[in-house]
Design a protein around this motif. Structure first.
Motif, mmCIF file in Angstrom:
data_model
loop_
_atom_site.group_PDB
_atom_site.id
_atom_site.type_symbol
_atom_site.label_atom_id
_atom_site.label_comp_id
_atom_site.label_asym_id
_atom_site.label_seq_id
_atom_site.Cartn_x
_atom_site.Cartn_y
_atom_site.Cartn_z
ATOM 1 N N GLN A 116 3.821 1.491 -1.218
ATOM 2 C CA GLN A 116 4.421 1.572 -2.547
ATOM 3 C C GLN A 116 3.427 2.161 -3.541
ATOM 4 O O GLN A 116 3.793 2.975 -4.394
ATOM 5 C CB GLN A 116 4.894 0.181 -2.991
ATOM 6 C CG GLN A 116 5.633 0.150 -4.290
ATOM 7 C CD GLN A 116 4.744 -0.099 -5.488
ATOM 8 O OE1 GLN A 116 3.638 -0.613 -5.365
ATOM 9 N NE2 GLN A 116 5.220 0.253 -6.654
ATOM 10 N N ALA A 117 2.157 1.787 -3.447
ATOM 11 C CA ALA A 117 1.140 2.331 -4.345
ATOM 12 C C ALA A 117 0.938 3.821 -4.097
ATOM 13 O O ALA A 117 0.764 4.610 -5.045
ATOM 14 C CB ALA A 117 -0.172 1.577 -4.165
ATOM 15 N N GLY A 137 0.818 -1.213 0.000
ATOM 16 C CA GLY A 137 0.000 0.000 0.000
ATOM 17 C C GLY A 137 0.846 1.254 0.000
ATOM 18 O O GLY A 137 0.538 2.232 -0.695
ATOM 19 N N PRO A 147 -4.857 3.297 -1.504
ATOM 20 C CA PRO A 147 -3.860 2.300 -1.916
ATOM 21 C C PRO A 147 -4.236 0.860 -1.600
ATOM 22 O O PRO A 147 -3.758 -0.052 -2.266
ATOM 23 C CB PRO A 147 -2.606 2.711 -1.156
ATOM 24 C CG PRO A 147 -3.056 3.597 -0.066
ATOM 25 C CD PRO A 147 -4.354 4.189 -0.486
ATOM 26 N N TRP A 148 -5.087 0.606 -0.612
ATOM 27 C CA TRP A 148 -5.438 -0.774 -0.262
ATOM 28 C C TRP A 148 -6.827 -1.159 -0.738
ATOM 29 O O TRP A 148 -7.398 -2.125 -0.276
ATOM 30 C CB TRP A 148 -5.336 -0.984 1.250
ATOM 31 C CG TRP A 148 -3.948 -0.845 1.749
ATOM 32 C CD1 TRP A 148 -2.945 -1.749 1.638
ATOM 33 C CD2 TRP A 148 -3.406 0.288 2.424
ATOM 34 N NE1 TRP A 148 -1.803 -1.253 2.190
ATOM 35 C CE2 TRP A 148 -2.054 -0.003 2.690
ATOM 36 C CE3 TRP A 148 -3.905 1.507 2.830
ATOM 37 C CZ2 TRP A 148 -1.217 0.876 3.344
ATOM 38 C CZ3 TRP A 148 -3.075 2.391 3.472
ATOM 39 C CH2 TRP A 148 -1.747 2.069 3.725
ATOM 40 N N ALA A 183 3.930 5.674 -5.545
ATOM 41 C CA ALA A 183 3.848 5.689 -7.015
ATOM 42 C C ALA A 183 2.848 6.745 -7.484
ATOM 43 O O ALA A 183 3.107 7.460 -8.467
ATOM 44 C CB ALA A 183 3.462 4.315 -7.538
ATOM 45 N N ALA A 184 1.725 6.875 -6.787
ATOM 46 C CA ALA A 184 0.744 7.903 -7.149
ATOM 47 C C ALA A 184 1.309 9.303 -6.919
ATOM 48 O O ALA A 184 1.066 10.224 -7.711
ATOM 49 C CB ALA A 184 -0.539 7.708 -6.356
#
Length: 158
Positions: free
Chosen positions: A72-73, A70, A131-132, A76-77
């Motif tokens: 990492q997401a 999560g 993210p999750w 990245a965003a």
């Protein structure tokens, strides 16, 4: 033949030493068994410990892995919002179309705003990320980039 205090008969040719005396030359490599149980009895007694330890640690490992994915997401965003703000401000400062230029980098549900103040162009990108998945909390990301307005080159004299 003699019988000692435990009831074991011994021959007189093999005298025994009392057990309370120390060996005058102890063997450094001698293995003394303190646990009289056999190996199979010990294994039977310890059966199930690995299962219990795995049952405790597996949910912790899965939780840490989910948090890492999560995070990492979300990172990245955030990087995508920064990139799209930079692309949009460069396009706007050159007189182009910032929305078209940064459309490929914009995260889902992101908004792009362009402001001009004198010779300075500012692009701001705001996005909301989960993210999750849909049941997770929402993170609000904002990135800004500024650049000086660029002059269009004049046509060269011929």
């Amino acid at each position: 033949m003699t019988t000692d205090h435990v009831g074991v008969s011994r021959t007189p040719e093999a005298p025994t030493r009392p057990s309370h005396r120390k060996d005058p030359m102890p063997n450094a490599f001698a293995v003394r068994r303190t646990d009289q149980r056999t190996l199979s009895q010990r294994r039977r007694h310890e059966r199930g410990f690995v299962t219990a330890e795995l049952a405790v640690t597996l949910p912790v490992i899965i939780t840490v892995l989910a948090l890492a994915l999560g995070a990492q997401a979300a990172v990245a965003a955030k990087i995508r919002t920064i990139d799209s703000a930079h692309i949009a401000v460069l396009a706007a400062s050159r007189g182009g179309q910032p929305h078209k230029a940064s459309a490929a980098q914009l995260p889902e549900s992101a908004e792009l705003a362009i402001e001009r103040e004198g010779d300075i162009v500012t692009a701001s990108v705001t996005a909301s990320v989960r993210p999750w998945g849909p049941l997770s909390p929402e993170f609000h990301l904002r990135s800004e980039a500024s650049a000086a307005q660029q002059q269009r080159p004049r046509s060269l004299p011929q």
